[in-house]
Scaffold this active site. Structure first.
Site, mmCIF file in Angstrom:
data_model
loop_
_atom_site.group_PDB
_atom_site.id
_atom_site.type_symbol
_atom_site.label_atom_id
_atom_site.label_comp_id
_atom_site.label_asym_id
_atom_site.label_seq_id
_atom_site.Cartn_x
_atom_site.Cartn_y
_atom_site.Cartn_z
ATOM 1 N N TRP A 1 0.851 -20.031 0.604
ATOM 2 C CA TRP A 1 1.069 -19.098 1.550
ATOM 3 C C TRP A 1 1.567 -19.568 2.947
ATOM 4 O O TRP A 1 0.412 -19.975 3.568
ATOM 5 C CB TRP A 1 -0.003 -17.704 1.537
ATOM 6 N N GLU B 1 -3.415 5.598 15.384
ATOM 7 C CA GLU B 1 -3.593 4.769 14.173
ATOM 8 C C GLU B 1 -4.844 5.134 13.312
ATOM 9 O O GLU B 1 -4.533 5.428 12.014
ATOM 10 C CB GLU B 1 -3.972 3.148 14.633
ATOM 11 N N HIS C 1 -2.339 20.838 26.079
ATOM 12 C CA HIS C 1 -1.010 21.403 26.127
ATOM 13 C C HIS C 1 -0.234 21.797 24.695
ATOM 14 O O HIS C 1 0.915 21.569 24.237
ATOM 15 C CB HIS C 1 0.170 20.157 26.724
ATOM 16 N N LYS D 1 4.484 -0.669 0.535
ATOM 17 C CA LYS D 1 3.938 -1.682 1.329
ATOM 18 C C LYS D 1 5.089 -2.269 2.545
ATOM 19 O O LYS D 1 4.908 -2.510 3.557
ATOM 20 C CB LYS D 1 3.375 -2.650 0.613
ATOM 21 N N ARG E 1 -3.401 -13.428 -4.981
ATOM 22 C CA ARG E 1 -3.809 -13.589 -3.513
ATOM 23 C C ARG E 1 -2.550 -13.520 -2.940
ATOM 24 O O ARG E 1 -2.608 -13.496 -1.242
ATOM 25 C CB ARG E 1 -4.238 -14.757 -3.408
ATOM 26 N N ASN F 1 -5.692 -26.011 1.706
ATOM 27 C CA ASN F 1 -5.793 -24.825 2.486
ATOM 28 C C ASN F 1 -6.563 -24.608 3.736
ATOM 29 O O ASN F 1 -7.465 -25.479 3.977
ATOM 30 C CB ASN F 1 -6.836 -23.866 1.429
ATOM 31 N N GLY F 2 -6.018 -24.025 4.574
ATOM 32 C CA GLY F 2 -6.445 -24.068 5.816
ATOM 33 C C GLY F 2 -5.352 -24.544 6.879
ATOM 34 O O GLY F 2 -4.228 -24.592 6.730
ATOM 35 N N CYS G 1 -3.603 -19.200 0.354
ATOM 36 C CA CYS G 1 -3.453 -20.299 -0.724
ATOM 37 C C CYS G 1 -4.335 -20.470 -1.544
ATOM 38 O O CYS G 1 -5.373 -20.135 -1.280
ATOM 39 C CB CYS G 1 -3.200 -21.578 0.343
ATOM 40 N N LYS H 1 -3.820 6.409 9.273
ATOM 41 C CA LYS H 1 -4.914 5.967 8.379
ATOM 42 C C LYS H 1 -5.231 7.086 7.139
ATOM 43 O O LYS H 1 -5.141 7.090 6.260
ATOM 44 C CB LYS H 1 -6.065 5.115 8.722
ATOM 45 N N GLU I 1 -2.463 8.720 5.611
ATOM 46 C CA GLU I 1 -1.626 7.870 4.523
ATOM 47 C C GLU I 1 -2.608 8.089 3.416
ATOM 48 O O GLU I 1 -1.761 7.997 2.264
ATOM 49 C CB GLU I 1 -1.610 6.295 5.200
HETATM 50 C C1 G6P Z 1 5.254 0.625 5.913
HETATM 51 C C2 G6P Z 1 3.764 0.164 5.575
HETATM 52 C C3 G6P Z 1 2.839 0.359 6.825
HETATM 53 C C4 G6P Z 1 3.540 -0.576 7.955
HETATM 54 C C5 G6P Z 1 5.085 -0.198 8.032
HETATM 55 C C6 G6P Z 1 5.716 -1.225 9.116
HETATM 56 O O1 G6P Z 1 5.278 1.853 6.222
HETATM 57 O O2 G6P Z 1 3.103 1.363 4.541
HETATM 58 O O3 G6P Z 1 1.471 0.101 6.510
HETATM 59 O O4 G6P Z 1 3.192 -0.515 8.998
HETATM 60 O O5 G6P Z 1 5.901 -0.148 6.720
HETATM 61 O O6 G6P Z 1 5.769 -2.324 8.274
HETATM 62 P P1 G6P Z 1 5.914 -3.877 8.650
HETATM 63 O O7 G6P Z 1 5.683 -4.779 7.829
HETATM 64 O O8 G6P Z 1 7.093 -3.968 9.550
HETATM 65 O O9 G6P Z 1 4.566 -4.186 9.849
#
Ligand code: G6P
Length: 618
Positions: free
Chosen positions: A74, A491, A514, A613, A27, A100-101, A2, A495, A498
């Site tokens: 938001w 993960e 294995h 995204k 934002r 905000n908050g 927000c 990262k 990606e």
């Molecule tokens: C896309 C994004 C990832 C995310 C995935 C799932 O591949 O690049 O960063 O983890 O979607 O998205 P979600 O919004 O469902 O968590």
């Protein structure tokens, strides 16, 4: 998140407020509005959607006046609708307010105010503030705001106006940033904003408010007073705050001074993890209170089996959730890729709960998977970031992670937000199924300590940069972990691939024998997540196997584990917490490692090639 903007001076407020709102668009927001005061009335205009929609409304129906407040919202409590948008006012529009908050005790306050005859029109926590201020108003707005705030628990940055005490904006802060902009122009004018970007076109002279402070803005200037100074004694000490000069340009400000949104979001995690717990932990009872599960509560008591479905990083969070729920609540859990689940005639037996995890709440596969589950009769619970998103709307109940907008394509703060919610959900389920009070309290204490521990993990950024420098030209990497840290290995590898385009694989450390062990030579960096947890000695044995084959080991180790630190090529120490919460700390250096390597390779970190995204197509 927000954004707040306010103006009082000699110029028309409407264009200045709109411009300020535009400056905060980066934002993320889902609704917007302004209120302008003139001749004893407030002109309020607000909409669900983007600022250009608000501009169209104002073009047809402008608001004149030289004092006003504006807001981009938001959504946190209540979906992004016009009624839930700010500014909020009561029926007579005497008081208008932007906030905000999160007001934690809003439900209790709302009930009390309703008993006094106040009628609420929105689903927000914010609206109680308006009614509360109006209820205690006796002619002086700052007195009323201070009196109202003394009854409020939670976080806030607010800006308020009242028609019966006109020509002033009262602002206050507790845990949500707010600053005053002192006009540069010929006439006296004052701004208030939650983000310096909103005032920068007009002034570079700003005064930052601290928590617990209230300020009164008029055309003549500003006064800052501690909220607690508005006691019975009536003596208020003015706080003399020095004026700061802003040298940053707008671009730098949007990213909070960080080079990329991803880095900003990595460093936000102490706050976002705290926000994911705000108002939810019950110390005494050793459990968590998750308001969004009210409708599901009876079903949850009889759950026989849980299926968690998600994609990408959210799927990794789901795996940690599986370990948490099985260990603590003793409920069988399966984790399913949403894209697989939706097409394979999943078995939904009586007593099956399906949980959909999604940052955006719009991922097409996750949405389709949860619809399939519902069609087969399973209640669906959501763990979502974006309030009012499709997944959030279609579930039978859920818990928001409250991480704020995530702009970097590679998810970071949403992952730790999801883990924080999953840990609280597992705790809630477990306490209803035999986890003892003492065990529950231990987890609550562990959760409470996390923000500070994440802060300490972030302090390793310099060391991580040195490690990144050594490995940024590698073409492969292996990430290994066991138990709770196996999903963290997945993960960490995700990262890296990606954002740096280095081929990376995550594996359960023992599975290495294995297959992946064949890849290990002196050119293969292997990242181990090796805290001193229940499987520590097993992981150390796996490290020895890699070392014996000439592999180079980077290990995330527990603070003080000098023995292991000496045996590996690079050790990155992080604080130790209880096993089930360790992923929240161990993942931090892996996010930073991927980030630093990607920057050294000259990659576009915030928008990596080929990735989106929010994947709203199949
Ligand atoms: C896309 C994004 C990832 C995310 C995935 C799932 O591949 O690049 O960063 O983890 O979607 O998205 P979600 O919004 O469902 O968590």
């Amino acid at each position: 998140m927000c954004g707040i903007i306010g103006y009082i001076g000699g110029r028309q407020a409407q264009p200045l407020l709109l411009e300020g709102l535009h400056r905060m668009e980066y934002r993320g927001y889902d609704s917007a509005g302004i209120a302008v005061q003139a001749d004893g009335v407030h002109g309020v205009r607000k909409i669900a959607g983007k600022i250009n929609v608000l501009e169209e409304v104002l073009y047809r129906d402008p608001v004149a006046g030289t004092a006003g407040i504006g807001h981009t919202r938001w959504a946190t409590h209540g979906p992004p609708t016009t009624l839930n948008a700010h500014p909020h006012s009561e029926a007579s529009s005497r008081t208008v307010l932007v906030h905000n908050g999160i007001i934690e005790n809003y439900e209790i306050l709302r009930t009390k105010l309703q008993e006094l005859g106040h009628v609420f029109v929105s689903e927000t926590d914010t609206e109680v503030l308006v009614h509360l201020i109006d209820e205690v108003f006796e002619g002086n707005l700052e007195q009323a705001v201070a009196a109202a705030l003394s009854r409020v628990q939670g976080t806030y940055g607010i800006a308020v106006m009242h028609v019966a005490d006109p020509d002033k904006i009262v602002v206050a802060r507790n845990g949500s940033p707010l600053l005053i902009g002192i006009g540069d122009g010929d006439s006296e004018e004052m701004f208030v904003a939650s983000d310096v970007a909103a005032v920068l076109a007009h002034t570079r002279k700003v005064v930052y408010l601290d928590d617990g402070e209230l300020a009164v803005l008029t055309r003549e200037g500003h006064e800052i007073i501690a909220v607690t100074d508005f006691g019975a004694s009536g003596t208020q000490r003015l706080i003399n705050r020095e004026v700061s000069h802003i040298d940053w340009d707008l671009d730098q400000i949007e990213r909070g001074g960080f080079e990329h949104f991803m880095l900003k979001e990595i460093f936000e995690q102490p706050d976002t993890v705290r926000d994911a717990m705000r108002g939810r932990l019950l110390e005494e009872e050793g459990t968590a209170h998750l308001g969004g599960l009210r409708e599901l509560a009876d079903f949850l008591d009889d759950v026989k089996r849980i299926v968690i479905t998600a994609c990408g990083t959210s799927w990794h969070a789901a795996l940690v959730g599986e370990y948490l729920l099985e260990e603590l609540a003793r409920i069988p859990v399966e984790v399913e890729y949403a894209s697989e689940y939706r097409y394979r005639r999943p078995i939904v037996t009586a007593g099956t709960l399906v949980i959909a995890i999604s940052q955006s709440g719009e991922t097409a596969d996750t949405l389709a998977a949860m619809r399939e589950a519902r069609r087969r009769g399973a209640p669906v619970m959501g763990i979502v970031n974006v309030v009012g998103s499709s997944i959030a709307r279609e579930t039978d109940g859920g818990v928001y992670i409250h991480s704020g907008p995530e702009i970097g394509v590679a998810s970071t703060k949403a992952f730790t937000g999801q883990l924080t919610v999953l840990a609280q959900f597992a705790l809630y389920m477990a306490r209803r199924r035999g986890l003892t009070l003492l065990e529950g309290r231990e987890i609550v204490a562990g959760l409470r300590a996390l923000p500070e521990q994440i802060e300490r993990a972030l302090e390793q950024d310099e060391l991580i940069s040195r490690v990144a420098h050594e490995y940024h030209e590698t073409s492969n990497a292996l990430y290994l972990g066991r138990g709770y840290n196996f999903p963290v290995a997945l993960e960490g590898a995700l990262k890296l691939k990606e954002i740096s385009y280095i081929h990376a694989e995550g594996y359960p450390a023992a599975e290495m024998k294995h297959g992946p062990i064949a890849l290990i030579d002196e050119n293969m960096p292997v990242v181990f997540i090796a805290p001193t947890d229940a499987v520590y000695h097993k992981v150390v044995a796996n490290i020895e196997e890699v070392k014996a084959r000439g592999g180079r080991v980077i290990a995330i180790v527990s603070d003080g584990d000098s023995q292991l630190a000496e045996r590996v090529d690079h050790a990155i120490p992080v604080p130790r917490t209880i096993d089930c919460l360790q992923p929240l700390v161990s993942v931090i250096p892996l996010q930073l490692l991927a980030y630093r390597i990607a920057v050294m390779r000259g990659c576009n970190v915030d928008q990596p090639r080929n990735l989106a995204k929010s994947v709203t197509v199949e």
